[in-house]
Design an enzyme around this catalytic site. Sequence first.
Site, PDB file in Angstrom:
ATOM      1  N   SER A   1       0.833  -1.205   0.000  1.00 25.35           N
ATOM      2  CA  SER A   1       0.000   0.000   0.000  1.00 25.35           C
ATOM      3  C   SER A   1       0.866   1.254   0.000  1.00 25.35           C
ATOM      4  CB  SER A   1      -0.963   0.007   1.185  1.00 25.35           C
ATOM      5  OG  SER A   1      -0.268  -0.070   2.406  1.00 25.35           O
ATOM      6  N   GLU A   2       2.042   1.186   0.662  1.00 25.30           N
ATOM      7  CA  GLU A   2       3.031   2.260   0.545  1.00 25.30           C
ATOM      8  C   GLU A   2       4.445   1.701   0.631  1.00 25.30           C
ATOM      9  OE1 GLU A   2      -0.497   4.669   2.015  1.00 25.30           O
ATOM     10  OE2 GLU A   2       0.640   3.200   3.162  1.00 25.30           O
ATOM     11  N   THR A   3       5.356   2.418  -0.026  1.00 27.77           N
ATOM     12  CA  THR A   3       6.795   2.207   0.096  1.00 27.77           C
ATOM     13  C   THR A   3       7.412   3.558   0.431  1.00 27.77           C
ATOM     14  OG1 THR A   3       6.809   0.382  -1.498  1.00 27.77           O
ATOM     15  CG2 THR A   3       8.900   1.517  -1.111  1.00 27.77           C
TER      16      THR A   3
ATOM     17  N   HIS B   1       1.207   4.888   8.221  1.00 28.79           N
ATOM     18  CA  HIS B   1       1.938   3.653   8.501  1.00 28.79           C
ATOM     19  C   HIS B   1       3.373   3.705   7.965  1.00 28.79           C
ATOM     20  CE1 HIS B   1       1.673   1.199   4.711  1.00 28.79           C
ATOM     21  NE2 HIS B   1       2.347   0.271   5.364  1.00 28.79           N
TER      22      HIS B   1
END
Length: 228
Positions: free
Chosen positions: A45-47, A76
């Site tokens: 969902s994120e990096t 997050h």
Amino acid sequence: MPIDVTVLRVFTDPDGNHGNPLGVVDADSVDPADRQRVATELGYSETIFIDLPGTGANTAHARIFTPAVELPFAGHPTVGASWWLREQGTPVHTLQVPAGIVQVRYDDDLTSVSARAEWAPDFAIYDLASVADLLAADPADYPDGINHYLWTWTDKEQGQIRSRMFASDLGVPEDEATGAAAVRITDYLSRDLHIVQGKGSHIYTQWSAEGWVRVAGRVVDDGVKQVD
């Protein structure tokens, strides 16, 4: 040359279960023009790409990407990156992201960040009648082009809610644990919360009347993988 990606799970439960996967990358190892490609390939969902702090520095710079777009702030990734920096022996007081300066705090097994409510993207917020209704929701029933945050009380007196989040426009059909949404719902309800999201991730928030929300959680390291 292969790129090392540390894979974390952020906002686990007290036993280290669940949590939202996050890719953490040393920014010096990736050309800025390649960051979106790497985030898309990883599919988390994120990096987050971090400029590691120098000796004696108390801040680090970071950029955050979903599989589809760059974000000015996300919860997050900033919690996970702050935890990871401490694990590297370089704990920080602040993270600089495009939205602004994120204050960082470490409390035993909880890592927390403070963010402005307006840094989080807009969410369509749905107050559902029950946990059963929440769990029965189908992401396909919620249209593209907007973030959808579904929630219901599990213990209103204690500030405990259950939630889910759908953001297909960001390349995330369902997000297991969403710090930015936690900021928004905490500001919306104007109170501290204990949020259980997705399959069982835990997020803890503290509300401030000055417009700041502190988001805290536990983090687990799932090791290193490599991408080209």
